[in-house]
Every structure is written in structure tokens, then in C-alpha cells.
Design an enzyme around this catalytic site. Structure first.
Site, PDB file in Angstrom:
ATOM      1  CG  ASN A   1      30.396 -76.439 117.304  1.00  0.00           C
ATOM      2  OD1 ASN A   1      30.490 -75.441 116.602  1.00  0.00           O
ATOM      3  ND2 ASN A   1      29.647 -77.480 116.967  1.00  0.00           N
ATOM      4  N   GLY A   2      32.029 -74.740 121.196  1.00  0.00           N
ATOM      5  CA  GLY A   2      32.452 -74.839 122.583  1.00  0.00           C
ATOM      6  C   GLY A   2      33.036 -73.528 123.101  1.00  0.00           C
TER       7      GLY A   2
ATOM      8  CG  HIS B   1      -0.674 -71.329 148.865  1.00  0.00           C
ATOM      9  ND1 HIS B   1      -0.741 -71.138 150.228  1.00  0.00           N
ATOM     10  CD2 HIS B   1      -1.382 -72.467 148.606  1.00  0.00           C
ATOM     11  CE1 HIS B   1      -1.454 -72.120 150.770  1.00  0.00           C
ATOM     12  NE2 HIS B   1      -1.848 -72.939 149.807  1.00  0.00           N
TER      13      HIS B   1
ATOM     14  NE  ARG C   1      24.804 -78.784 116.819  1.00  0.00           N
ATOM     15  CZ  ARG C   1      24.922 -79.801 117.666  1.00  0.00           C
ATOM     16  NH1 ARG C   1      24.212 -80.895 117.490  1.00  0.00           N
ATOM     17  NH2 ARG C   1      25.746 -79.726 118.685  1.00  0.00           N
TER      18      ARG C   1
ATOM     19  CD1 TRP D   1      22.767 -69.706 120.003  1.00  0.00           C
ATOM     20  CD2 TRP D   1      24.167 -69.761 121.756  1.00  0.00           C
ATOM     21  NE1 TRP D   1      22.048 -69.360 121.122  1.00  0.00           N
ATOM     22  CE2 TRP D   1      22.883 -69.378 122.213  1.00  0.00           C
ATOM     23  CE3 TRP D   1      25.210 -69.856 122.678  1.00  0.00           C
ATOM     24  CZ2 TRP D   1      22.615 -69.093 123.543  1.00  0.00           C
ATOM     25  CZ3 TRP D   1      24.942 -69.570 124.007  1.00  0.00           C
ATOM     26  CH2 TRP D   1      23.658 -69.206 124.429  1.00  0.00           C
TER      27      TRP D   1
ATOM     28  CE  LYS E   1       8.031 -78.497 124.179  1.00  0.00           C
ATOM     29  NZ  LYS E   1       8.960 -78.121 125.236  1.00  0.00           N
TER      30      LYS E   1
ATOM     31  CB  CYS F   1      28.043 -73.993 117.355  1.00  0.00           C
ATOM     32  SG  CYS F   1      28.243 -72.572 118.422  1.00  0.00           S
TER      33      CYS F   1
ATOM     34  CD  GLU G   1      11.159 -74.760 124.936  1.00  0.00           C
ATOM     35  OE1 GLU G   1      12.307 -75.194 125.086  1.00  0.00           O
ATOM     36  OE2 GLU G   1      10.196 -75.487 124.618  1.00  0.00           O
TER      37      GLU G   1
ATOM     38  CE  LYS H   1      15.702 -81.148 119.725  1.00  0.00           C
ATOM     39  NZ  LYS H   1      14.311 -81.000 120.198  1.00  0.00           N
TER      40      LYS H   1
ATOM     41  CD  GLU I   1       7.541 -79.956 128.007  1.00  0.00           C
ATOM     42  OE1 GLU I   1       7.798 -79.999 126.784  1.00  0.00           O
ATOM     43  OE2 GLU I   1       8.392 -79.641 128.863  1.00  0.00           O
TER      44      GLU I   1
END
Length: 615
Positions: free
Chosen positions: A101-102, A511, A27, A75, A492, A2, A495, A610, A488
Site C-alpha cells: 500500500n502507498g 450571490h 477501504r 486502488w 453525502k 488499498c 459521494e 475510506k 455535509e
């Protein structure tokens, strides 16, 4: 998650707020809204979708006049993304307007009580409950808005950054913070409010960052009044001079922020070690370490807590710390750390890593570690962030603003900081020779130039991306220092392109994951010429015998892997412990190009934010 933007002053608020919301798009959000007060009435516009959708709707439906206004990107948490649930929200009287926000965790019980008192609700949000709670307190206690906000916030459980104003007092905005970041920009008889400083950087270089449990009453013609929410104690604002500039938060010649930030890595790494790494003198200067060196040298172990990409940087650090400084290291997901009743003592050092410095799970892990007596060291990128204030000491990465949701330069600069710390401790402990110490120092200074060389693979990576852009699955393999790089790289791709990808230690392929390999499965293998090279070559041969498509990241001049792989991407030679700083570059580029070719929103991938400031 947010974004909050607010303005009160002598300028028209609309263009400032709209531009600010665009700068906060990184964000993560699913809807947006704006409220403007022109001295007579509030003009409200809200919509599901992007800020550009809000801009189009607002300019065709409401008056844009007013020198007081607040805007928000939401969000969704409570209530689906739609126009009604978008912020800002009114109180029942229409006098109070809020953005938030929150999460208010006890909103349901508060809502039930307010309904009993005659309040009605048009949205499913906890935020509409909060603004009506503030209104009820204001009426019942017969107090001004600031006092009503304080009393109300003492009744709620959760996290918040809020901005609220009363149409009957158009020269005032009240803001408060717990868990979510909030900055106040101070201009010439004007004030700016935002989740970070980017929305107001062209108007002022002076900002105040609220601490948790702190609120501010912002009035035109007056100095900011800060108070503690719990006990009403007066606090005094610390005005910080911002170092950010406009160029850092604009895309410039690049199509996306992510690509810009990939190419910024040589300078970001250099800026991170500048002033700390002094090769000619053979020293590393880090105030946060130097002033607390005994805590680090006497530590029985180091616990690294982080989330996402920062967790992967912590995994690289585990290899580096244990190899060089011979200190036991455990790397923990911050999101799991506090829920499993971890064993922490005053002999432990906890290193908390976060790009934003606001990650809620990491902040909670820090709080737990401090309660148990551990020494907590923070690594983050944002000056004045919550983690920089909550830790005992720390180090900034100096990567500059990272706008793209998928972290790139955050990863390499975090590794740079952690390498400096490990080297410094290794030197102090005598666990590496002077020759090895000097060799790593010198090579670290050369890394930015070698990252620039690694970026020259971009045209080749783009060609490879074209061939694999329609893949449904992808496997990433690495060993030793480069196992976390495989994780990583897979993250990426997931995402930003929404392709299912997994990272594994190369030796673990037999395995289980080897069952997935066929002629449709691209496998990215990190096979640099130091660190288990022959073992990785054997893994490549196993993939080839099962007709998997092999994309190999190799050291410049490699011939053995070239004969086996379908595609080879070269990186410059370096010391094994520093290879992650180079091998990650082509993986970032590969993810970027595949996402672009698939038509994905590279900088704002779906469902992601973000800065994750709620659990």
C-alpha cells in the site's frame, strides 16, 4: 486506500485471507489478488474487479492449499486497474512475493537502474520495482530477506505498508510501515497481517501496530522482532488488546453498512460522551484536555485541520468554540494547509480530526504544526492509529468501526467530542453563565434520544427520495451552525449517488446560485426554529417564487415553513448549537435512499476510499 491481508501459521490461509479482503473492501479498491505457498510452489490469482471476482477466479484456476499467504485489494496509482497491475507481485527470480500500500515516489529512477542490471518488468507499478530492488539488494549484499528489506527501504522515497516473503524461507514474512497502517495479530503459533484488525478479530484479540519507519520480522515459533528501518535499532512490540467484536463489522439486519451506521448514531454519541459528561456533577472529564488545560486556555487561536466530512465537523466546531469559549478558530483543509506556508506559532493549538486516524494530508499537517511549535490535539476513531500516536494528546470518538465509505456516525461523534471540549473551555474561561453551561450539558445528554426520534422520519424520507432520485443537480442551504450541515448533506449525495450537489450559506444564494433555480431544481433548506429562522424563511420564499422544489428540515411543530415547502421533514427541538446533531440525520437518510434507488454501490462508491493514506 488499498487493503493488506496476510497469514502464516497452522491453518489454511486461503479462507482467512479471502474473508479478510472482504472486510477491507470499505477501504476502496479496483482490483484484488492473492498468493498462496503450499511448500512447493506459489499459487497466484489476480483480477481487476471485486473480491468476489477474485474468489470465483481463484477457486476455478489455482490450488487453494497453503498455510502461508498474502492478499491485497488495490486502488490504482501507478498503472491502470487490470490483472497485471494487481498485487501480489513477483521478483524476477520468482522467489520473492510482495504486496504494497502507498506510493514509491522515486520508482522511475530505481527502475531505470534495475533495467540496466538486467531486470525486466511486466507491470506499470511501483510495487514491482520495489520487490526487485529488494531482490537486487539481497543478492548484491548477500543478506537475508529482513536485512534486504531494510536496506531497500532506506533507498526509496514515499509511503508504504508492505508484506513480503521468500519461498526459500516459508516460515517467515517481513512487514514494514511508513504512512500506511499495518497491524499484526498474534495467535497461538500463528500470525495475521492486515491494514486494520477487522480481518483477524475472530482469531485473536492481541495485536501490534507498527509505527512509521518500523519493520517486523515474523517467524513461526519465534517472537516478533521489531527494528527501526533507518538505524536498525531494536524496538519492543506493544501488544494491545482489541476491543472490536464481530457484530460491529457485520451488517446484521441492515442491507448496507451505511444504513446500519446511520442507525447506530444514538449509541455512538452516547458512547462518545459516556464517562466524560457528568451532568449531575456539572463536570466534563477529558484527560487529554485536563492534563493540558493551560495550553488551551492560553491559546491565541485554535486551528482545526481535517479533510472531507471531518472538515465539515471542524466547521461546526468553529461556530461552537467561538460562540461558547470566545477563542478565535480557523478551519483548514489539511490537504492545503502545509502547501501555503501557514503562519503557526507556539501560541496556537491545532486540532486534527480524522475518522481513520491515518489520513495522509492530516498527518502531514500535524507534522508541520509540531515543527512550528504548536500544541496538537487529535480527534479520531481508531485506537492505535497514526494520528493518535503523532499528536501531543487527544480524544477518541468511540463510534465503533465505520465500514461505509460515506461517513455518518463519524460526523456526529466528532461534533460531540468538539462540543465537550468547547463547553469545558467555556466553563474554565467563564465565557458562559453557569445556567447556560448546565443547560447545554443536560441537553447534550438528551441528544441520543432525540436522534432516535429523528430517525423516525425514515419512511417519509424514502418517499421523498423516490420523487427526486433522477435529479441531476441539487442545492443545500443552511445558516449559522447548520451551514456546515448543508455542506455535509451535499457531500453525502455526491459521494454515493453521483448527483451533482452544492452546499451554500442560505444568504449567499442571491450571490449566484439563485440563477440555477427552476422547477427542476430540488433545494434542501435547513430551517430550524432557532438561529436566523425568519431570514431562512425569506430565502425559502425566494426559492418558491422561482418554482424551485423545496425540501425543508424543520423543528417539530413548525407551520410557517410547511405552508411554503413541497416537503417537510421534522426533527426534535434542541438548543441551536446542538441542532447539527439532528438536522444531519434526514440528510444522511435522503442520500442513502436516493443512492439505493439509483442502483449505486452505497458502501463502496466509485473512485473513493475510506482511509486516504496517500496525497
Amino acid at each position: 486506500m488499498c487493503g493488506i491481508v496476510g497469514y502464516i501459521g497452522h491453518r489454511e490461509a486461503y479462507p482467512i485471507i479471502m474473508k479478510g479482503l472482504q472486510r477491507l473492501e470499505y477501504r476502496g479498491y479496483d482490483s484484488a489478488g492473492i498468493a498462496l505457498f503450499d511448500g512447493k510452489e506459489i499459487n497466484l490469482s489476480k483480477t481487476k474487479g471485486k473480491v468476489n471476482d477474485l474468489k470465483l477466479k481463484s477457486e476455478n484456476s489455482i490450488s487453494l492449499k497453503g498455510k502461508l499467504g498474502i492478499g491485497h485489494t488495490r486502488w490504482a496509482t501507478h498503472g491502470v486497474p487490470n490483472d497485471v497491475n494487481s498485487h501480489p507481485h513477483y521478483s524476477n527470480s520468482g522467489d520473492l512475493v510482495i504486496i504494497h500500500n502507498g506510493i514509491i515516489e522515486n520508482y522511475e529512477s530505481i527502475k531505470k537502474e534495475l533495467v540496466k542490471r538486467g531486470y525486466s518488468f511486466s507491470s506499470d507499478t511501483d510495487t514491482e520495482v520495489l520487490v526487485n530492488l529488494i531482490e537486487e539488494v539481497k543478492k548484491k549484499e548477500d543478506v537475508l530477506l529482513g536485512k534486504a528489506v531494510q536496506i531497500a527501504l532506506n533507498q526509496v522515497v514515499g509511503a508504504y505498508a508492505i508484506a513480503v516473503f521468500d519461498v526459500n524461507k516459508p516460515d517467515e514474512i517481513v512487514v514494514a510501515k511508513l504512512g500506511s497502517p499495518l497491524a499484526i495479530g498474534i495467535g497461538d503459533n500463528e500470525f495475521f497481517i492486515a491494514s486494520d484488525a477487522s480481518p483477524f478479530i475472530e482469531f485473536t484479540n492481541n495485536a501490534v501496530y507498527l509505527d512509521d519507519h518500523e519493520m517486523a520480522i515474523i517467524r513461526l515459533g519465534k517472537e516478533i522482532k521489531l527494528r527501526k528501518i533507518k538505524d536498525d535499532a531494536i524496538t519492543y512490540p506493544l501488544v494491545q488488546e482489541l476491543q472490536m467484536n464481530l457484530e460491529e463489522i457485520e451488517k446484521g439486519m441492515f442491507d448496507h453498512f451505511m444504513l446500519k451506521e446511520i442507525y447506530e448514531q444514538p449509541n455512538a454519541i452516547r458512547d462518545t460522551y459516556r464517562g466524560r459528561l457528568r451532568v449531575e456533577q456539572g463536570i466534563i472529564k477529558m484527560a487529554g484536555i485536563d492534563q493540558n488545560i493551560e495550553r488551551f486556555l492560553n491559546a491565541q487561536r485554535i486551528i482545526i485541520v481535517a479533510c472531507g466530512t471531518s472538515w465539515h465537523a471542524g466547521l461546526v466546531a468553529e461556530y461552537i468554540f467561538e460562540d461558547l469559549a470566545r477563542i478565535p478558530v480557523e478551519v483548514e483543509y489539511a490537504s492545503e494547509f502545509r502547501y501555503r506556508n501557514p503562519v503557526i506559532t507556539d501560541k496556537d493549538v491545532v486540532i486534527a480530526i480524522s475518522q481513520s486516524g491515518e489520513t495522509a494530508d492530516t498527518l502531514a499537517a500535524i507534522k508541520l504544526a509540531k515543527e512550528r511549535g504548536a500544541y496538537v490535539f487529535g480527534v479520531c476513531n481508531v485506537v492505535g492509529s497514526s494520528i493518535s500516536r503523532e499528536t501531543h494528546s487527544g480524544a477518541y470518538t468511540h463510534a465503533g468501526p465505520e465500514i461505509g465509505v460515506a461517513s455518518t456516525k463519524a460526523f456526529t461523534t466528532q461534533i460531540t467530542i468538539l462540543t465537550l471540549i468547547a463547553l469545558k473551555l467555556a466553563k474554565e474561561k467563564g465565557t458562559i453563565s453557569e445556567a447556560t453551561y448546565q443547560e447545554i450539558l443536560s441537553e447534550l445528554e438528551n441528544i441520543p434520544a432525540k436522534v432516535t426520534m429523528a430517525l423516525e422520519s425514515n419512511p417519509l424520507v424514502e418517499i421523498i427520495a423516490e420523487e427526486y432520485k433522477d435529479s441531476e443537480n441539487c442545492l443545500y442551504l443552511g445558516r449559522g451552525f447548520n451551514f456546515p450541515v448543508a455542506l455535509e448533506g451535499a457531500l453525502k449525495l455526491k459521494e454515493i449517488s453521483y448527483i451533482h450537489a452544492e452546499g451554500y450559506p442560505a444568504a449567499e444564494m442571491k450571490h449566484g446560485p439563485i440563477a440555477l433555480i427552476d422547477e427542476q431544481m430540488p433545494v434542501i433548506v435547513i430551517a430550524t426554529n432557532n438561529g436566523h429562522y425568519e431570514k431562512v424563511v425569506s430565502n425559502i420564499q425566494e426559492i418558491k417564487s422561482r418554482k424551485g422544489k423545496i425540501i425543508a428540515i424543520v423543528t417539530e411543530g413548525d407551520e410557517q415553513v410547511r405552508d411554503l415547502a413541497d416537503h417537510v421533514i421534522e426533527v426534535p427541538e434542541t438548543l441551536e448549537c446542538l441542532t447539527p446533531l439532528l438536522t444531519t440525520i434526514p440528510l444522511q437518510l435522503l442520500s442513502y435512499h436516493i443512492a439505493v434507488m439509483r442502483g449505486c454501490n452505497v458502501d463502496q462508491p466509485r473512485n473513493l476510499a475510506k482511509s486516504v493514506t496517500v496525497e
